[in-house]
Write an enzyme that holds these catalytic residues in place. Sequence first.
Site, short mmCIF file in Angstrom:
data_model
loop_
_atom_site.label_atom_id
_atom_site.label_comp_id
_atom_site.label_asym_id
_atom_site.label_seq_id
_atom_site.Cartn_x
_atom_site.Cartn_y
_atom_site.Cartn_z
N SER A 1 0.83 -1.20 0.00
CA SER A 1 0.00 0.00 0.00
C SER A 1 0.87 1.25 0.00
O SER A 1 1.98 1.25 0.56
CB SER A 1 -0.86 -0.01 1.27
N TYR B 1 -1.88 -1.40 10.79
CA TYR B 1 -2.12 -1.89 9.42
C TYR B 1 -0.94 -1.54 8.52
O TYR B 1 -0.39 -2.39 7.82
CB TYR B 1 -3.42 -1.29 8.86
N LYS C 1 2.17 -3.92 6.45
CA LYS C 1 2.56 -3.88 5.03
C LYS C 1 4.07 -3.71 4.90
O LYS C 1 4.71 -4.40 4.10
CB LYS C 1 1.81 -2.76 4.29
P1 NAD Z 1 -10.97 -7.16 1.02
O1 NAD Z 1 -11.19 -7.20 2.48
O2 NAD Z 1 -12.13 -6.89 0.13
O3 NAD Z 1 -10.30 -8.54 0.54
C1 NAD Z 1 -9.42 -9.27 1.35
C2 NAD Z 1 -9.88 -10.72 1.35
O4 NAD Z 1 -8.99 -11.49 2.17
C3 NAD Z 1 -11.29 -10.91 1.91
O5 NAD Z 1 -12.06 -11.66 0.99
C4 NAD Z 1 -11.08 -11.68 3.22
O6 NAD Z 1 -12.14 -12.56 3.48
C5 NAD Z 1 -9.77 -12.39 2.94
N1 NAD Z 1 -8.94 -12.73 4.10
C6 NAD Z 1 -8.52 -11.93 5.12
N2 NAD Z 1 -7.75 -12.62 5.97
C7 NAD Z 1 -7.68 -13.89 5.50
C8 NAD Z 1 -7.02 -15.07 5.93
N3 NAD Z 1 -6.29 -15.12 7.06
N4 NAD Z 1 -7.15 -16.19 5.17
C9 NAD Z 1 -7.88 -16.19 4.04
N5 NAD Z 1 -8.53 -15.11 3.58
C10 NAD Z 1 -8.42 -13.97 4.31
O7 NAD Z 1 -9.80 -6.11 0.74
P2 NAD Z 1 -9.25 -5.51 -0.64
O8 NAD Z 1 -9.62 -4.08 -0.67
O9 NAD Z 1 -9.62 -6.37 -1.77
O10 NAD Z 1 -7.70 -5.58 -0.35
C11 NAD Z 1 -6.89 -6.66 -0.80
C12 NAD Z 1 -5.47 -6.46 -0.31
O11 NAD Z 1 -4.98 -5.22 -0.82
C13 NAD Z 1 -5.33 -6.38 1.21
O12 NAD Z 1 -4.13 -7.02 1.57
C14 NAD Z 1 -5.25 -4.89 1.47
O13 NAD Z 1 -4.54 -4.61 2.65
C15 NAD Z 1 -4.49 -4.41 0.24
N6 NAD Z 1 -4.74 -2.99 -0.06
C16 NAD Z 1 -6.03 -2.55 -0.22
C17 NAD Z 1 -6.26 -1.21 -0.48
C18 NAD Z 1 -7.66 -0.68 -0.65
O14 NAD Z 1 -7.85 0.52 -0.62
N7 NAD Z 1 -8.67 -1.51 -0.84
C19 NAD Z 1 -5.17 -0.32 -0.59
C20 NAD Z 1 -3.88 -0.81 -0.43
C21 NAD Z 1 -3.68 -2.16 -0.18
C1 UD1 Z 2 -7.01 5.23 3.82
C2 UD1 Z 2 -6.05 4.78 4.89
C3 UD1 Z 2 -4.84 4.16 4.22
C4 UD1 Z 2 -5.27 3.01 3.30
C5 UD1 Z 2 -6.29 3.55 2.29
C6 UD1 Z 2 -6.82 2.50 1.39
C7 UD1 Z 2 -6.44 6.23 6.84
C8 UD1 Z 2 -5.87 7.32 7.69
N1 UD1 Z 2 -5.70 5.90 5.75
O1 UD1 Z 2 -6.33 6.14 2.99
O2 UD1 Z 2 -3.93 3.68 5.18
O3 UD1 Z 2 -4.16 2.47 2.62
O4 UD1 Z 2 -7.37 4.14 3.01
O5 UD1 Z 2 -7.66 1.63 2.07
O6 UD1 Z 2 -7.48 5.68 7.11
N2 UD1 Z 2 -12.46 11.53 3.22
C9 UD1 Z 2 -13.47 12.41 3.58
N3 UD1 Z 2 -14.63 11.91 4.11
C10 UD1 Z 2 -14.83 10.57 4.31
C11 UD1 Z 2 -13.79 9.67 3.93
C12 UD1 Z 2 -12.62 10.19 3.41
O7 UD1 Z 2 -13.32 13.62 3.42
O8 UD1 Z 2 -15.90 10.18 4.81
C13 UD1 Z 2 -11.22 12.08 2.62
C14 UD1 Z 2 -9.96 11.76 3.39
O9 UD1 Z 2 -9.69 12.75 4.34
C15 UD1 Z 2 -8.92 11.71 2.25
C16 UD1 Z 2 -9.72 11.18 1.06
O10 UD1 Z 2 -11.07 11.45 1.36
O11 UD1 Z 2 -8.47 13.00 1.95
C17 UD1 Z 2 -9.54 9.69 0.82
O12 UD1 Z 2 -9.80 8.99 2.02
P1 UD1 Z 2 -9.85 7.39 2.10
O13 UD1 Z 2 -10.70 6.87 1.02
O14 UD1 Z 2 -10.18 7.01 3.50
O15 UD1 Z 2 -8.36 6.95 1.74
P2 UD1 Z 2 -6.96 7.42 2.39
O16 UD1 Z 2 -7.14 8.39 3.49
O17 UD1 Z 2 -6.07 7.82 1.29
#
Ligand code: NAD
Ligand code: UD1
Length: 330
Positions: free
Chosen positions: A124, A148, A152
């Site tokens: 991330s 979290y 990572k």
């Molecule tokens: P998500 O929660 O939708 O998907 C994660 C999946 O992993 C889920 O289906 C959950 O059931 C499964 N899971 C969790 N722990 C498990 C375990 N121990 N064994 C088997 N399955 C397990 O999340 P996502 O948004 O699809 O994210 C996927 C990955 O990307 C995560 O590692 C997350 O940290 C990373 N990531 C997500 C974002 C984002 O904004 N969505 C940003 C940066 C990184």
């Molecule tokens: C958040 C996480 C980050 C994670 C990422 C993806 C925090 C502090 N950071 O990032 O670690 O990797 O999600 O899952 O939680 N915002 C509003 N109103 C809302 C929600 C968000 O104004 O109700 C604003 C936030 O202040 C930010 C932007 O929207 O400026 C995006 O927010 P968000 O979607 O939560 O993502 P990140 O903050 O980038």
Amino acid sequence: MLILVTGGTGYIGSHTCVELLNNGCDVIILDNLVNSEREVVDRIAKITGKRPLFYQVDATEAAAVDAVFSAHPIDGVIHFAGLKAVGESVEKPLAYYKNNLLSTMVILEHCVKYGVPRFVFSSSATVYGENEVPFVETMELKPRSNPYGETKAMCEKILSDTASRNPEMSVALLRYFNPVGAHESGLIGEKPRGVPNNLMPYVTQVAKGLLPELRVFGSDYPTPDGTGVRDYIHVMDLAEGHLAALEKMGRGVHIYNLGTGRGTSVLELITTFEQVNKVKIPYRIVDRRPGDVAECWADVSKARRELGWTAKRGIAEMCRDAWRFEQLHG
Ligand code: NAD
Ligand code: UD1
């Protein structure tokens, strides 16, 4: 290629499964369904015409993971499985460290044991902490304000150290910026449990009338309109980035930013959502959210140069597809 996708019924995992299946890969999903539903497997099959194998297995459980690896000649792993709610990780640090670190170590251990050559990891942009934008892969990582983010950074280190002792392995550490949007079919998308923490799912729920208004966290940041700036990336572009990494990465460890290289403010995102979807988003400016940075966007030149990958979809498509999914299945 036969690819094991851990977390494959989750948000990013399910879109990546679609991309893999549509490009001739075979897919096995391993997920414990802690944050997703089994029905997603049916939806992936409906979109692609191919049904991935599904194992309801916890990635931290070595015996169950071993059974999957021993039964299939796996060519590569994409490890999405993990817990991802930043606020919850502050409340339950041990649960986050245990799940995210142990699952990565167990999956990695089995890749080494069974000689699986490719490992792609979901990292991330949060690992950059409070660096100067744009974030570049070579930057020194700054400490994160939550467990979290720490998991990572720690997983990146575990994977790097392991790869350096196993020179036949290829490891890609993909640093996602802000994934949003959904598959254009509207069949799969982001379905958070409870009140969403992230901006786009909050906006779609306000648009649908499930929540009364959006709270904009701060309008006094040093950005053009004072609201936070992020690099939103369409989840299908992100999915394509995984396929590119699997196909192109060489041996050793490779870190790639997956973003668009463009920042969008909260107010810009609201305006675009309203224009594209012809729906009103009532909002109110409130205080900054603790832990937020002013700006977060990527230098994406390395992925373009080495993987031949760039994000193609813009903010309008992200808003349109997120709204379509919310209306159909949110
Ligand atoms: P998500 O929660 O939708 O998907 C994660 C999946 O992993 C889920 O289906 C959950 O059931 C499964 N899971 C969790 N722990 C498990 C375990 N121990 N064994 C088997 N399955 C397990 O999340 P996502 O948004 O699809 O994210 C996927 C990955 O990307 C995560 O590692 C997350 O940290 C990373 N990531 C997500 C974002 C984002 O904004 N969505 C940003 C940066 C990184
Ligand atoms: C958040 C996480 C980050 C994670 C990422 C993806 C925090 C502090 N950071 O990032 O670690 O990797 O999600 O899952 O939680 N915002 C509003 N109103 C809302 C929600 C968000 O104004 O109700 C604003 C936030 O202040 C930010 C932007 O929207 O400026 C995006 O927010 P968000 O979607 O939560 O993502 P990140 O903050 O980038």
